[in-house]
Write a protein that holds these residues in place. Structure first.
Motif, PDB file in Angstrom:
ATOM      1  N   SER A 274       0.836  -1.218   0.000  1.00 40.80           N
ATOM      2  CA  SER A 274       0.000   0.000   0.000  1.00 40.80           C
ATOM      3  C   SER A 274       0.868   1.264   0.000  1.00 40.80           C
ATOM      4  O   SER A 274       0.523   2.252  -0.656  1.00 40.80           O
ATOM      5  CB  SER A 274      -0.999  -0.003   1.146  1.00 40.80           C
ATOM      6  OG  SER A 274      -0.442  -0.547   2.276  1.00 40.80           O
ATOM      7  N   SER A 275       2.030   1.202   0.693  1.00 44.85           N
ATOM      8  CA  SER A 275       2.875   2.418   0.673  1.00 44.85           C
ATOM      9  C   SER A 275       3.459   2.627  -0.721  1.00 44.85           C
ATOM     10  O   SER A 275       3.554   3.757  -1.210  1.00 44.85           O
ATOM     11  CB  SER A 275       3.968   2.319   1.737  1.00 44.85           C
ATOM     12  OG  SER A 275       4.925   1.390   1.363  1.00 44.85           O
ATOM     13  N   LEU A 276       3.767   1.526  -1.403  1.00 45.00           N
ATOM     14  CA  LEU A 276       4.277   1.605  -2.768  1.00 45.00           C
ATOM     15  C   LEU A 276       3.232   2.250  -3.676  1.00 45.00           C
ATOM     16  O   LEU A 276       3.521   3.181  -4.445  1.00 45.00           O
ATOM     17  CB  LEU A 276       4.606   0.190  -3.233  1.00 45.00           C
ATOM     18  CG  LEU A 276       5.499   0.069  -4.455  1.00 45.00           C
ATOM     19  CD1 LEU A 276       6.907   0.535  -4.101  1.00 45.00           C
ATOM     20  CD2 LEU A 276       5.566  -1.375  -4.928  1.00 45.00           C
ATOM     21  N   ARG A 277       1.972   1.733  -3.494  1.00 46.48           N
ATOM     22  CA  ARG A 277       0.848   2.249  -4.281  1.00 46.48           C
ATOM     23  C   ARG A 277       0.689   3.744  -4.038  1.00 46.48           C
ATOM     24  O   ARG A 277       0.558   4.538  -4.978  1.00 46.48           O
ATOM     25  CB  ARG A 277      -0.414   1.513  -3.822  1.00 46.48           C
ATOM     26  CG  ARG A 277      -1.457   1.301  -4.880  1.00 46.48           C
ATOM     27  CD  ARG A 277      -2.514   0.384  -4.290  1.00 46.48           C
ATOM     28  NE  ARG A 277      -3.664   1.178  -3.962  1.00 46.48           N
ATOM     29  CZ  ARG A 277      -4.712   1.275  -4.802  1.00 46.48           C
ATOM     30  NH1 ARG A 277      -4.717   0.626  -5.930  1.00 46.48           N
ATOM     31  NH2 ARG A 277      -5.746   2.010  -4.457  1.00 46.48           N
ATOM     32  N   ARG A 278       0.746   4.046  -2.704  1.00 50.47           N
ATOM     33  CA  ARG A 278       0.550   5.453  -2.325  1.00 50.47           C
ATOM     34  C   ARG A 278       1.649   6.321  -2.964  1.00 50.47           C
ATOM     35  O   ARG A 278       1.358   7.359  -3.574  1.00 50.47           O
ATOM     36  CB  ARG A 278       0.593   5.603  -0.805  1.00 50.47           C
ATOM     37  CG  ARG A 278      -0.335   6.736  -0.337  1.00 50.47           C
ATOM     38  CD  ARG A 278      -0.311   6.861   1.184  1.00 50.47           C
ATOM     39  NE  ARG A 278      -0.623   5.636   1.871  1.00 50.47           N
ATOM     40  CZ  ARG A 278       0.197   5.029   2.746  1.00 50.47           C
ATOM     41  NH1 ARG A 278       1.388   5.531   2.995  1.00 50.47           N
ATOM     42  NH2 ARG A 278      -0.167   3.931   3.317  1.00 50.47           N
ATOM     43  N   SER A 279       2.884   5.884  -2.907  1.00 49.56           N
ATOM     44  CA  SER A 279       3.974   6.708  -3.457  1.00 49.56           C
ATOM     45  C   SER A 279       3.860   6.811  -4.967  1.00 49.56           C
ATOM     46  O   SER A 279       4.160   7.846  -5.550  1.00 49.56           O
ATOM     47  CB  SER A 279       5.340   6.168  -3.016  1.00 49.56           C
ATOM     48  OG  SER A 279       5.403   4.812  -3.221  1.00 49.56           O
ATOM     49  N   MET A 280       3.354   5.715  -5.597  1.00 52.98           N
ATOM     50  CA  MET A 280       3.192   5.783  -7.041  1.00 52.98           C
ATOM     51  C   MET A 280       2.127   6.800  -7.397  1.00 52.98           C
ATOM     52  O   MET A 280       2.295   7.630  -8.313  1.00 52.98           O
ATOM     53  CB  MET A 280       2.841   4.414  -7.601  1.00 52.98           C
ATOM     54  CG  MET A 280       4.094   3.604  -7.950  1.00 52.98           C
ATOM     55  SD  MET A 280       3.732   1.901  -8.237  1.00 52.98           S
ATOM     56  CE  MET A 280       3.143   2.027  -9.917  1.00 52.98           C
ATOM     57  N   ILE A 281       1.019   6.772  -6.624  1.00 58.83           N
ATOM     58  CA  ILE A 281      -0.073   7.736  -6.864  1.00 58.83           C
ATOM     59  C   ILE A 281       0.467   9.153  -6.666  1.00 58.83           C
ATOM     60  O   ILE A 281       0.235  10.048  -7.495  1.00 58.83           O
ATOM     61  CB  ILE A 281      -1.268   7.453  -5.925  1.00 58.83           C
ATOM     62  CG1 ILE A 281      -1.924   6.122  -6.353  1.00 58.83           C
ATOM     63  CG2 ILE A 281      -2.268   8.585  -5.936  1.00 58.83           C
ATOM     64  CD1 ILE A 281      -2.967   5.601  -5.397  1.00 58.83           C
ATOM     65  N   ALA A 287       3.640  14.478 -10.960  1.00 59.21           N
ATOM     66  CA  ALA A 287       3.998  14.626 -12.371  1.00 59.21           C
ATOM     67  C   ALA A 287       2.927  15.405 -13.094  1.00 59.21           C
ATOM     68  O   ALA A 287       3.207  16.319 -13.889  1.00 59.21           O
ATOM     69  CB  ALA A 287       4.192  13.242 -12.974  1.00 59.21           C
ATOM     70  N   ALA A 288       1.647  15.041 -12.765  1.00 56.90           N
ATOM     71  CA  ALA A 288       0.524  15.735 -13.406  1.00 56.90           C
ATOM     72  C   ALA A 288       0.559  17.229 -13.082  1.00 56.90           C
ATOM     73  O   ALA A 288       0.355  18.080 -13.953  1.00 56.90           O
ATOM     74  CB  ALA A 288      -0.772  15.105 -12.930  1.00 56.90           C
ATOM     75  N   THR A 291       3.293  18.912 -15.036  1.00 61.02           N
ATOM     76  CA  THR A 291       2.919  19.032 -16.447  1.00 61.02           C
ATOM     77  C   THR A 291       1.937  20.181 -16.629  1.00 61.02           C
ATOM     78  O   THR A 291       2.053  20.988 -17.555  1.00 61.02           O
ATOM     79  CB  THR A 291       2.305  17.725 -16.951  1.00 61.02           C
ATOM     80  OG1 THR A 291       2.970  16.646 -16.334  1.00 61.02           O
ATOM     81  CG2 THR A 291       2.381  17.630 -18.452  1.00 61.02           C
ATOM     82  N   MET A 292       0.968  20.234 -15.705  1.00 64.34           N
ATOM     83  CA  MET A 292      -0.039  21.292 -15.799  1.00 64.34           C
ATOM     84  C   MET A 292       0.614  22.664 -15.683  1.00 64.34           C
ATOM     85  O   MET A 292       0.331  23.585 -16.462  1.00 64.34           O
ATOM     86  CB  MET A 292      -1.092  21.118 -14.721  1.00 64.34           C
ATOM     87  CG  MET A 292      -2.327  20.450 -15.304  1.00 64.34           C
ATOM     88  SD  MET A 292      -3.465  19.859 -14.054  1.00 64.34           S
ATOM     89  CE  MET A 292      -3.909  21.419 -13.295  1.00 64.34           C
ATOM     90  N   THR A 293       1.530  22.825 -14.730  1.00 64.96           N
ATOM     91  CA  THR A 293       2.205  24.105 -14.511  1.00 64.96           C
ATOM     92  C   THR A 293       2.984  24.498 -15.768  1.00 64.96           C
ATOM     93  O   THR A 293       2.895  25.647 -16.228  1.00 64.96           O
ATOM     94  CB  THR A 293       3.164  24.004 -13.319  1.00 64.96           C
ATOM     95  OG1 THR A 293       2.606  23.138 -12.364  1.00 64.96           O
ATOM     96  CG2 THR A 293       3.445  25.354 -12.682  1.00 64.96           C
ATOM     97  N   ASP A 294       3.686  23.489 -16.317  1.00 60.67           N
ATOM     98  CA  ASP A 294       4.484  23.738 -17.534  1.00 60.67           C
ATOM     99  C   ASP A 294       3.599  24.238 -18.655  1.00 60.67           C
ATOM    100  O   ASP A 294       3.919  25.226 -19.329  1.00 60.67           O
ATOM    101  CB  ASP A 294       5.170  22.445 -17.993  1.00 60.67           C
ATOM    102  CG  ASP A 294       6.409  22.162 -17.147  1.00 60.67           C
ATOM    103  OD1 ASP A 294       6.731  22.977 -16.270  1.00 60.67           O
ATOM    104  OD2 ASP A 294       7.040  21.076 -17.330  1.00 60.67           O
TER     105      ASP A 294
END
Ligand SMILES: *[C@@H]1O[C@H](CO)[C@@H](O)[C@H](O)[C@H]1NC(C)=O
Ligand SMILES: *[C@@H]1O[C@H](CO)[C@@H](O)[C@H](O)[C@H]1NC(C)=O
Ligand SMILES: *[C@@H]1O[C@H](CO)[C@@H](O)[C@H](O)[C@H]1NC(C)=O
Length: 300
Positions: A274-281, A287-288, A291-294
């Motif tokens: 779950s911590s892996l999942r959380r860090s991936m999210i 990243a999103a 990207t949005m800021t860029d």
């Protein structure tokens, strides 16, 4: 040692150390040479263990017509054994045919209690130290019925034999006509005295009810079966049950430990996942955002 055991033992030993005559069936012999061996008291005749002598003058050895032991000495397994004597009769040492048992006061062969007729009240006086209450002392039949304080007959026989180490050793067998085993014949008083109970002081085997005097104390004879006390049974049962319960408890505990270790492993795995999942999210959303800021910056 108890004297009856010794008695049986010495009977056995004197068969072993047999030096019976060597005349075979059909050979000449004489009953005038019948005697008891001076050290073992075994009956000796001119004939071998398989025969008896037919006469005092110019006799011949003939095959025995009766036996007194289930497994008589001197016969090979292939030999046909002479028969045992029916109840009420006995086979004499010579083996020359069954004879009717004799009454008290009549002669018997040395220590052959079974040559004496049983008493009417034999149930009262019979013991392992006599034959249906009858006993042969000094080669005379009598009942072992002497009561406390009455005169008794004592028969003291010394047997000598060669031990396993080659050294001669002697065994003294003392027998008497007192009611056994609760009475015995006093060696000096020659009247029946009370036998001593287990643990009492004694000077010789005969004084003890168990006929076994060891280091001045009446003891159980060595062949006595071991008696297990009820508390020993209970203790043994409790120990067995205790061991079984302890084994079950230990197995349960070990099993519980294993389950706990497995549970912890699974939980760690789950938490890690779950911590892996959380860090991936988080990474994705970061990243999103970037990207949005860029995009916004580019648009501006
Ligand atoms: C015994 O045998 C011897 C020799 O054969 C003989 O002279 C003698 O008469 C016999 N004795 C008896 C009592 O038969
Ligand atoms: C023992 O037996 C003998 C022989 O029959 C008899 O004379 C005697 O009275 C008996 N003694 C006792 C105490 O019964
Ligand atoms: C029995 O005989 C032996 C040897 O002859 C002797 O030392 C012992 O004192 C005798 N015992 C009795 C009770 O007569």
């Amino acid at each position: 040692m108890p004297y009856w055991t010794l008695h049986t033992l010495s009977l056995f030993l004197w068969f072993l150390q047999s030096d019976a005559g060597s005349a075979a069936i059909g050979d000449p012999c004489s009953t005038s040479r019948h005697h008891l061996d001076s050290s073992t008291h075994k009956f000796i005749s001119d004939c071998s263990d398989l025969g008896y002598c037919s006469g005092s003058v110019n006799g011949t050895c003939v095959a025995r017509t009766c036996r007194r032991d289930q497994f008589p000495f001197g016969y090979s397994p292939s030999d046909t054994l002479p028969p045992l004597c029916p109840s009420g009769s006995f086979c004499p040492d010579e083996g020359n045919g069954c004879k009717i048992q004799v009454d008290p006061g009549s002669a018997c062969q040395m220590n052959r209690d079974e040559q004496c007729a049983r008493a009417l009240n034999w149930q009262e006086i019979s013991s392992t130290e006599n034959f249906y209450g009858s006993i042969c002392l000094h080669s005379v039949c009598m009942y072992a019925n002497a009561t406390l304080g009455t005169a008794c007959v004592i028969d003291n026989t010394t047997y000598t034999d060669i031990g396993l180490d080659g050294q001669p050793y002697t065994t003294v067998v003392i027998r008497d006509n007192c009611r056994s085993p609760y009475l015995h014949c006093g060696q000096t008083s020659l009247v029946c005295e009370e036998s001593r109970s287990l643990g009492s002081l004694c000077q010789n085997d005969q004084e003890c009810e168990q006929r076994n005097c060891v280091a001045g104390l009446c003891m159980e004879p060595p062949e006595t079966p071991l008696h297990v006390a009820p508390w020993q049974y209970a203790l043994t049962a409790m120990c067995i049950i205790g061991a079984m319960v302890a084994t079950c408890l230990m197995l349960t505990l070990v099993h519980k430990r294993h389950r706990l270790a497995r549970y912890r492993e699974l939980r760690e795995y789950y938490l890690e996942q779950s911590s892996l999942r959380r860090s991936m999210i988080e990474m994705h959303s970061a990243a999103a955002t970037v990207t949005m800021t860029d995009t916004k910056q580019k648009l501006c």
